[in-house]
Design an enzyme around this catalytic site. Structure first.
Site, PDB file in Angstrom:
ATOM      1  N   LYS A  25       5.241  -0.906  -3.217  1.00 48.77           N
ATOM      2  CA  LYS A  25       5.552  -1.130  -1.892  1.00 48.77           C
ATOM      3  C   LYS A  25       6.785  -1.723  -1.406  1.00 48.77           C
ATOM      4  CE  LYS A  25       1.963  -3.724  -0.731  1.00 48.77           C
ATOM      5  NZ  LYS A  25       1.009  -4.590   0.006  1.00 48.77           N
ATOM      6  N   LYS A  83      -1.858   5.511  -1.146  1.00 47.20           N
ATOM      7  CA  LYS A  83      -2.912   4.295  -0.151  1.00 47.20           C
ATOM      8  C   LYS A  83      -2.103   4.375   1.033  1.00 47.20           C
ATOM      9  CE  LYS A  83      -1.948   0.212  -1.202  1.00 47.20           C
ATOM     10  NZ  LYS A  83      -1.872  -1.246  -1.835  1.00 47.20           N
TER      11      LYS A  83
END
Length: 232
Positions: A25, A83
């Site tokens: 991320k 995600k």
């Protein structure tokens, strides 16, 4: 329970390899900020551990050119878990975006896992609640229901939801035959007893394993190993 650790770079990922899942991320771009596809690919090359990738979570209602394109890109770059966070309200809109993301990934990568996140602090964000989101996950082709915190201001998952509510969420997911992931500024003391009692399949962390507990700092290998030892 599996430990998911979220490095922001290839260098950080080297310190996170003891974790069960390496989650790529970009914290500077939000709670589920997306990193570059070449970073996902490079981290995937580091080991045989599963790699997860946020796709710019905190998604407004953009199922087409936004979420589905990003999901396909992350899967193509090598992510085993893709995600997305739902930064809007409304079950019908959530269902449409979940279906679009799941189809974008499973269309060519049926073996990959789609994770849908709602936020523990949904009331202050004005977004869909996790308990409203959960039944929409497998119903629309995704695989894992997740709770995170959307606003990163030092408040944790347990500041917004207690053990009983998180247990209800986890039990609901099991009844729906989908997995549970919990995250949100968790601390070492949260690992047991509360999280061990709730027993989700995946626990996601970053700040916990960074120097000083600051998610904007750097992941430390010894803290990842400490978290793993407490979970196993």
């Amino acid at each position: 329970m599996e430990l998911l650790v979220s490095p922001s770079s290839v260098e950080e990922a080297r310190s996170a390899l003891a974790a069960d899942i390496i989650d790529v991320k970009k914290p500077s771009e939000g709670s589920l900020g997306a990193n570059f596809p070449w970073v996902i690919h490079a981290i995937k090359e580091l080991s045989d551990k599963p790699v997860s990738a946020a796709i710019g979570g905190d998604y407004a209602f953009l199922p087409g050119g936004g979420a589905s394109q990003a999901a396909y890109g992350a899967a193509s770059a090598g992510a085993d878990y893709v995600k997305v966070g739902l930064k809007f309200d409304g079950a019908d809109r959530a269902a449409e975006l979940i279906e679009a993301v799941a189809k974008a990934v499973h269309w060519q990568y049926p073996e990959k896992t789609v994770v849908i996140a709602a936020y523990a602090d949904y009331e202050r964000m004005g977004t869909i609640s996790p308990l409203e989101m959960a039944p929409l996950v497998t119903e629309n082709g995704a695989d894992v229901a997740m709770i995170d915190t959307g606003i990163k201001d030092g408040k944790s998952l347990f500041d917004f939801m207690d053990e009983s509510v998180l247990g209800e969420f986890t039990d609901l997911n099991r009844s729906l035959k989908q997995k549970t992931a919990l995250a949100g500024s968790l601390k070492f003391e949260d690992l047991e007893p509360p999280l061990r009692c709730i027993n989700p399949e995946i626990i996601g962390v970053r700040g916990m394993v960074c120097g000083g507990g600051d998610r904007s700092s750097v992941i430390r290998e010894e803290l990842v190993e400490k978290a793993m030892s407490l979970l196993k």
